[in-house]
Every structure is written in C-alpha cells, then in structure tokens.
Design an enzyme around this catalytic site. Structure first.
Site, PDB file in Angstrom:
ATOM      1  N   VAL A  55       0.744  -1.217   0.015  1.00  0.00           N
ATOM      2  CA  VAL A  55      -0.020   0.006   0.069  1.00  0.00           C
ATOM      3  C   VAL A  55       0.802   1.337   0.101  1.00  0.00           C
ATOM      4  CG1 VAL A  55      -1.792  -1.113   1.246  1.00  0.00           C
ATOM      5  CG2 VAL A  55      -0.412   0.146   2.407  1.00  0.00           C
ATOM      6  N   ASN A  81      -7.389  -2.752   5.104  1.00  0.00           N
ATOM      7  CA  ASN A  81      -7.373  -3.394   6.558  1.00  0.00           C
ATOM      8  C   ASN A  81      -5.913  -3.068   6.753  1.00  0.00           C
ATOM      9  OD1 ASN A  81      -7.609  -5.213   8.753  1.00  0.00           O
ATOM     10  ND2 ASN A  81      -6.083  -6.366   7.368  1.00  0.00           N
ATOM     11  N   SER A 134     -10.045   2.510  14.382  1.00  0.00           N
ATOM     12  CA  SER A 134      -9.917   2.110  15.445  1.00  0.00           C
ATOM     13  C   SER A 134     -10.449   3.262  16.426  1.00  0.00           C
ATOM     14  CB  SER A 134      -8.194   2.234  15.746  1.00  0.00           C
ATOM     15  OG  SER A 134      -7.961   1.831  17.174  1.00  0.00           O
ATOM     16  N   TYR A 157      -0.447   6.739  15.935  1.00  0.00           N
ATOM     17  CA  TYR A 157      -1.322   5.761  15.348  1.00  0.00           C
ATOM     18  C   TYR A 157      -2.424   6.393  15.622  1.00  0.00           C
ATOM     19  CZ  TYR A 157      -4.141   1.587  15.195  1.00  0.00           C
ATOM     20  OH  TYR A 157      -5.235   0.498  14.899  1.00  0.00           O
ATOM     21  N   SER A 160      -3.421   9.035  12.951  1.00  0.00           N
ATOM     22  CA  SER A 160      -3.585   8.481  11.750  1.00  0.00           C
ATOM     23  C   SER A 160      -4.930   7.964  11.386  1.00  0.00           C
ATOM     24  CB  SER A 160      -2.430   7.516  11.415  1.00  0.00           C
ATOM     25  OG  SER A 160      -3.013   6.169  12.061  1.00  0.00           O
ATOM     26  N   LYS A 161      -5.357   7.307  12.598  1.00  0.00           N
ATOM     27  CA  LYS A 161      -6.918   6.686  12.472  1.00  0.00           C
ATOM     28  C   LYS A 161      -7.963   7.771  12.572  1.00  0.00           C
ATOM     29  CE  LYS A 161      -5.691   2.429  12.000  1.00  0.00           C
ATOM     30  NZ  LYS A 161      -6.083   1.710  10.589  1.00  0.00           N
TER      31      LYS A 161
END
Length: 232
Positions: A55, A81, A134, A157, A160-161
């Site tokens: 990706v 995913n 998430s 993290y 980013s989510k």
C-alpha cells in the site's frame, strides 16, 4: 453473482479472519500483503486468491489493479485493512519521520489503494469500501474516561486513524454510488504487532464483515463497531 473482495494486509489477524468469514459467505476473496511468501501461504491455507500489493507503493498498487482487472473485470468490495501501529514512544519523542512512516501506510495507503481501484469498483453493481479504523482514532472514545481508549496516548497511530475517519466521510460524500464506511474492530489480538487485546478475532471482525456484506441500500459515511455507531 459472487462478490469479488480484496482485503489489504490480509495474511494475519483481522484481515485473515475476515477473509475466512467472507469466503464462507460466498465471496471470491483476494488478500494482499507486503510479504509475498507469507501472503501466498495464508491464501493457500484458506483456499483463496493472493495478489502482491504494497500500500506504500503506487506501482505495486497499479499492478494489483491490473491483475484483478484481467481476471475479474471488477471489484465489489475493497477492505482497507493494512495498518501499522508505529513506534511505541511518548508523544514528546515522536518525530515527523516516525509520523510519516505511520501515515504512509495508515492514511496515504488508503488513498493510494482507493484511488487506483475506483475504476474497478465503479464496474460493480453494489460497490463497497470498508476502512478499518480504530477506537483510538475516535475523539469521542479517547476523551471518554470510561473507555479503554482514553488510557492510551499513541500520537502517531491515533492521529492517523482519526484521519481515516475524515477520509471515509469525504469519500462517502464525493462518491454516493459507493457504500463507504469506517469500522472499529475493538481491542483485538491480531498479528504480531497488535498483541494487546481482549476480544477474539471473531468479535474483532464482526463490524468489518457486516459492512462488507451490505447492499446498495446500506449505510454510507458511518463509523461503527460490533455494537453499532460510535462517535467520530
């Protein structure tokens, strides 16, 4: 007609379990991974198809589109995913380079894959995109002291989510003929790098399977977990 489904990062954990469940439901499933040998082994063990796809690499994504196009001629369900947790470091220790690495997979990866696969999705009668996000990307969850997400401070993290949430909403608004939703698997033991979880893989994949099996009248632009809608 059998639905053609692609799951990025599908060789372990949530992606692998999602592939197993969707195959049982009659989908023709392709999984992808950065590690070709592991991906092929996973696909063989499930009796599904494998496509090489990184990706973080436009050329790799374009080649995957071409491969699926030649065999299937369309894509019905895209499950974004693939994701990485990033470095386990205090927020004040996170550098822009660390952030870039996480965003390149978790955010820009979704943009790359979605962008390249749109022509194939538009050939489907009931196209759907599921973005695996998430609860750590939910402002409502991380600010709620009763939620486990409020106890975690993962700058790269989580942010980013949170970006994945806005990507989902903007794509859903721009592409009304495609059902585009984000899901929160919940704290699940999935893969080598996401080992802190309480849920089973079955529980962790409930939301993604649900959104991967909706029809053209299904919801779009939503954020859900296995219990229903959650806050952005």
């Amino acid at each position: 007609m059998m639905k053609v489904t692609l799951i990025t990062g599908g060789n372990t954990g949530l992606g692998f379990e999602t592939a197993r469940r969707l195959k049982e439901l009659g989908h023709k499933v392709y999984i992808s991974s950065r590690d070709e040998s592991k991906g092929k082994l996973a696909a063989e063990s499930l009796g599904i198809d494998y496509v090489v796809l990184d990706v973080t690499d436009d050329g790799s994504v374009a080649n995957a589109v071409e491969a699926i196009s030649q065999i299937e001629g369309r894509l019905d369900v895209l499950i974004n995913n693939a994701g990485i947790p990033g470095p386990y470091a205090k927020p004040e220790e996170i550098t822009s380079d660390m952030m870039l690495q996480v965003y390149n997979t978790n955010v820009f990866g979704i943009v790359r894959v979605t962008n390249h696969f749109l022509p194939l999705l538009k050939k489907s009668e009931e196209p759907a995109i599921v973005n695996v996000s998430s609860g750590l990307g939910s402002f409502g969850q991380v600010l709620n002291p009763e939620k486990i997400e409020s106890k975690v401070n993962a700058l790269a993290y989580s942010s980013s989510k949170a970006a994945v949430g806005m990507l989902t909403v903007q794509y859903a608004k721009a592409l009304p003929d495609i059902r585009i939703n984000a899901i929160d698997p919940g704290p699940t033991k999935t893969g080598e790098k996401f080992s802190n979880g309480m849920q089973t893989l079955q529980e962790g994949t409930d939301a993604v399977v649900k959104m991967a099996t909706i029809d053209k009248n299904g919801p779009t632009g939503t954020f859900t977990n296995r219990d229903g809608i959650i806050p952005w």
